[in-house]
Design an enzyme around this catalytic site. Structure first.
Site, PDB file in Angstrom:
ATOM      1  N   LYS A 307      15.271  53.259 -79.244  1.00  0.00           N
ATOM      2  CA  LYS A 307      15.887  52.537 -80.633  1.00  0.00           C
ATOM      3  C   LYS A 307      15.052  51.062 -79.544  1.00  0.00           C
ATOM      4  O   LYS A 307      15.033  50.530 -78.455  1.00  0.00           O
ATOM      5  CB  LYS A 307      16.982  52.114 -80.756  1.00  0.00           C
ATOM      6  CG  LYS A 307      17.234  51.558 -80.063  1.00  0.00           C
ATOM      7  CD  LYS A 307      19.515  51.679 -80.305  1.00  0.00           C
ATOM      8  CE  LYS A 307      20.681  50.807 -79.356  1.00  0.00           C
ATOM      9  NZ  LYS A 307      20.177  49.216 -79.073  1.00  0.00           N
ATOM     10  N   LYS A 336      24.308  50.033 -76.493  1.00  0.00           N
ATOM     11  CA  LYS A 336      23.403  49.949 -75.426  1.00  0.00           C
ATOM     12  C   LYS A 336      22.506  48.577 -76.299  1.00  0.00           C
ATOM     13  O   LYS A 336      23.688  47.774 -77.496  1.00  0.00           O
ATOM     14  CB  LYS A 336      22.069  50.405 -75.989  1.00  0.00           C
ATOM     15  CG  LYS A 336      22.066  51.769 -74.563  1.00  0.00           C
ATOM     16  CD  LYS A 336      22.240  51.733 -73.526  1.00  0.00           C
ATOM     17  CE  LYS A 336      22.769  52.895 -72.636  1.00  0.00           C
ATOM     18  NZ  LYS A 336      24.221  53.254 -72.530  1.00  0.00           N
ATOM     19  N   ASP A 337      22.375  47.380 -75.874  1.00  0.00           N
ATOM     20  CA  ASP A 337      21.687  46.073 -76.440  1.00  0.00           C
ATOM     21  C   ASP A 337      20.529  46.106 -77.584  1.00  0.00           C
ATOM     22  O   ASP A 337      20.314  47.215 -77.703  1.00  0.00           O
ATOM     23  CB  ASP A 337      20.934  45.505 -75.230  1.00  0.00           C
ATOM     24  CG  ASP A 337      21.929  44.632 -73.975  1.00  0.00           C
ATOM     25  OD1 ASP A 337      21.566  46.275 -73.155  1.00  0.00           O
ATOM     26  OD2 ASP A 337      21.677  44.120 -73.692  1.00  0.00           O
ATOM     27  N   LYS A 338      21.004  45.281 -78.015  1.00  0.00           N
ATOM     28  CA  LYS A 338      20.439  44.703 -78.927  1.00  0.00           C
ATOM     29  C   LYS A 338      18.971  44.523 -78.918  1.00  0.00           C
ATOM     30  O   LYS A 338      17.978  45.816 -79.345  1.00  0.00           O
ATOM     31  CB  LYS A 338      21.088  44.298 -80.216  1.00  0.00           C
ATOM     32  CG  LYS A 338      20.235  43.943 -81.405  1.00  0.00           C
ATOM     33  CD  LYS A 338      20.214  43.040 -82.337  1.00  0.00           C
ATOM     34  CE  LYS A 338      19.538  42.856 -84.024  1.00  0.00           C
ATOM     35  NZ  LYS A 338      20.846  41.885 -84.956  1.00  0.00           N
ATOM     36  N   GLN A 430      27.305  40.274 -74.668  1.00  0.00           N
ATOM     37  CA  GLN A 430      26.685  41.100 -76.537  1.00  0.00           C
ATOM     38  C   GLN A 430      27.537  41.835 -75.962  1.00  0.00           C
ATOM     39  O   GLN A 430      27.591  42.472 -77.662  1.00  0.00           O
ATOM     40  CB  GLN A 430      25.331  41.548 -75.408  1.00  0.00           C
ATOM     41  CG  GLN A 430      25.801  42.458 -74.281  1.00  0.00           C
ATOM     42  CD  GLN A 430      25.065  42.443 -72.775  1.00  0.00           C
ATOM     43  OE1 GLN A 430      25.203  40.980 -72.283  1.00  0.00           O
ATOM     44  NE2 GLN A 430      23.858  43.167 -72.111  1.00  0.00           N
TER      45      GLN A 430
END
Length: 699
Positions: A307, A336-338, A430
């Site tokens: 993604k 997971k990070d955006k 985050q």
């Protein structure tokens, strides 16, 4: 959007553990500048072809016998195909039930030998080779001690298989071990499986032959439908009475016993056999046996999700909508990070590989791709990964203000310093929703205090942006009109819409909000509580380092295990430092851990422990047990190392030319430095936190 000043203050007050000057630069200029690739439990990057061992659950490293007098750690192992046979051959007094050949097959003629082979295969599949060897040696040593009449006192002998995250595979292991070694029992504790001697087995051996005891306990564990077990015929009435008494006293809620005479017997001295069968009521509600678990036909499809610039929960919600399932049908090892390009392993229930492949084109529009699609035996669990690999570009590199040293030297010094000394293992920004009005830890605190309505309002608090999502949230807070808000909320906001649909159905009451939170999968509900625990841990480690620095002091908690690479190690591997150990410098700062809040942790016995109690009191949680029964949330807590080091660090400096710089009306190329850096981090470590230590710069 208003500047998130509270957040900036919170993170600018965090500590550093290294003393270099650092440098400035820009991270995440674009998602492709920050690539995250999950590393699975076998150490493979998930964007590569899947490991053949993908469904194999490995226990934690450093398996050893707890509180044991047996020297299992220092055993040497030789490769070979007949390891199990050689282990038992070396046991003086190993009974005939472990022997190979016709004698064993003749003893049991109901297919048990085949079942044993399947059991051995299960152990070989679920346990790594070393753990399997250690288990066999442990079993062998127990038998030797029994045969040598050495007394086994209580639970002084134990062997830990480590932590097995998946409950179905834990069930397989429990049954497989007891089928292969009926003289052992298995105990589950916080996902850990501990093997102990079965003292009831030893007690039964005083009444019947060991062969009978062996087969009886195998029968008990298998719980085979309509099955019976018969002891050898016995002419001694008092002895039969003792066997009846033992079985009914120990297992009377599970089985019943009856005596039947042999067909050809002498009336004066009859030969009578005791038959055991499962009670009807218990039988109907029995636990599934080893082979019933194998026969279950649940569809699981594993895949790698790529993604880009997309929040993970939003990605899962979109996939669920396209596949016609619910978000809780998806499982994953970590968040997971955006603002990044991320690759992670996922498993979805009730969806075939073919069906998942059919939506590949549709999800590309949402900057998602799925590949490595295949059938698998079970779901994933949070924490079921070794770590993450990062490929990061830091642009516009500059010296710190008022620093005139050579920039390249500063960068080299910073990277080498953190490689060798590590970084403070803070949870990254985050995790808390950096830049938002309401942070995830605030929602978590409200849930822990059972303030369900407040938690819903916090979740639906709008940002200062004029877009459809925030206009819908603003309308809801003004009106509490869930139906009207649904008509305004965009379709792609799956979580918000699920919450609003529940509120429309159940109302904006305390009970209605509880039902609304159940529209989220368990992993999402507990995420907010974990965020609060993470915030407190960050504050705790800053206080610990500010109070004691890098000294290990009396009352500190240290990890006893080597190479601890995740947060989930048990209390018996955490040690309280004594005054003598402080004086002798027994432990180093990298061994110090701090508790992440929960109901099953211990606190340091120094100023840091006092600080924890003061903070809980400040937040109104002095009586909190870290369980929210109404939301089915139980938070046992864990321990987290205060320092971590990056692994496999590599980097390259690259010059980039900016032609937009003007001087006296002409375009002059100005070279700027960029840093390409790659490294691996253990699970639950944050690359932004590692970069903060390297650069001495808050993002």
């Amino acid at each position: 959007m208003e500047e998130d000043t509270d957040f900036r203050i919170r993170f600018s007050s965090l500590c550093f553990v290294t003393d270099h000057v650092g440098f400035r630069g820009t991270i995440k200029s674009s998602p492709s500048d920050f690539v995250v690739i999950e590393i699975d439990e076998q150490g493979q990057l998930v964007n590569k072809a899947p490991s053949k061992l993908i469904s194999k659950v490995l226990p934690e490293p450093n398996n050893f016998a707890k509180k044991t007098k047996l020297d299992l750690q220092n055993l040497s192992f030789e490769e070979g195909s007949n390891q199990e046979v050689s282990i038992f051959a070396g046991c003086s007094g190993a009974d005939q039930y472990h022997q190979s050949g016709s004698e064993r097959e003749d003893t049991i003629s109901d297919g048990t030998s085949k079942g044993e082979e399947e059991t051995v295969d299960v152990l070989g599949t679920l346990l790594d080779e070393k753990t399997n060897e250690l288990l066999n040696h442990f079993a062998c040593d127990i038998k030797e001690k029994w045969n040598s009449k050495t007394e086994l006192i209580g639970s002084s002998l134990e062997f830990s298989l480590g932590r097995i995250l998946d409950k179905n595979q834990r069930a397989l292991l429990h049954s497989a071990i007891r089928q292969k070694f009926p003289f052992l029992i298995t105990v589950g504790k916080n996902s850990e499986i501990v093997v102990k001697p079965n003292l009831e087995y030893k007690e039964l051996c005083h009444l019947v032959s060991e062969e009978e005891a062996f087969d009886f306990f195998k029968y008990l564990d298998a719980k085979k439908e309509n099955s019976k077990f018969t002891f050898k015929p016995d002419t001694n009435k008092d002895h039969r009475k003792a066997v009846h008494h033992f079985v009914n006293k120990k297992f009377g809620n599970l089985v019943e016993t009856k005596s039947f005479p042999e067909l050809n017997y002498s009336a004066g001295n009859p030969n009578v056999a005791i038959t055991v069968r499962f009670r009807e009521k218990t039988h109907k509600h029995r636990k599934r046996s080893l082979f019933e678990y194998r026969d279950r036909k649940v569809i699981y499809t594993a895949f790698t999700l790529r993604k880009e610039n997309l929040e993970m929960f939003e990605a899962v919600g979109f996939l669920a909508m396209k596949l016609g399932v619910i978000p809780s049908d998806f499982s994953y090892a970590g968040l997971k990070d955006k603002k990044a390009v991320t690759y992670q392993a996922m498993v979805v229930r009730k969806v075939t590989p073919e069906r998942l492949k059919n939506i590949e084109k549709e999800i590309e529009k949402k900057r998602m791709n799925v590949f490595n699609i295949r059938s698998i035996d079970d779901s994933l669990r949070l924490g079921q990964l070794k770590g993450n690999h990062f490929d990061i570009v830091i642009r516009n590199l500059k010296n710190q203000i008022n620093d005139s040293a050579n920039l390249k030297d500063r960068i080299l010094e910073a990277i080498e310093n953190v490689k060798n000394k590590g970084f403070v293992n803070y949870y990254g920004p985050q995790r808390f929703g950096m830049g938002r009005k309401v942070h995830t830890d605030q929602i978590g605190l409200a849930l822990l205090k059972s303030e369900m309505v407040e938690a819903v309002k916090l979740f639906l608090t709008p940002e200062d942006l004029d877009d459809p999502v925030n206009r819908a949230k603003k309308y809801f807070l003004q009106t509490e009109d869930a139906k009207g808000t649904l008509s305004l909320m965009p379709e792609f906001k799956v979580r918000e819409r699920a919450l609003l649909e529940s509120l429309h159905r159940f109302g904006m009451t305390e009970e209605g909000c509880i039902q609304a939170w159940f529209s989220f999968p368990h992993s999402m509900r507990i995420f907010y509580v974990h965020a609060y625990s993470s915030k407190i841990w960050n504050e705790a480690v800053s206080y610990r380092l500010g109070t004691y620095g890098s000294r290990v002091v009396e009352g500190d908690l240290v990890s006893l295990g080597e190479d601890v690479d995740d947060e989930h190690f048990p209390n018996n591997k955490v040690h309280l430092v004594t005054e003598e150990e402080e004086s002798a410098n027994t432990y180093a700062i990298h061994q110090v851990v701090l508790p992440v809040l929960g109901y099953n942790i211990q606190y340091p016995k120094n100023k840091v422990g006092q600080w924890y109690q003061e903070i809980l009191s400040r937040d109104g949680l002095q009586t909190c047990r870290f369980k929210v029964p109404t939301l089915k949330l139980n938070v046992p807590g864990c321990y987290r190392q205060i320092l971590k080091c990056p692994h496999n660090v590599s980097y390259q400096l690259k010059e980039e030319h900016d032609t937009d710089v003007k001087m006296e009306g002409s375009h002059i190329g100005e070279a700027t430095l960029s840093l390409l850096i790659s490294f691996d981090l253990d699970a639950s470590c944050y690359a932004t936190v590692c970069l903060r230590e390297i650069m001495k710069h808050d993002f």
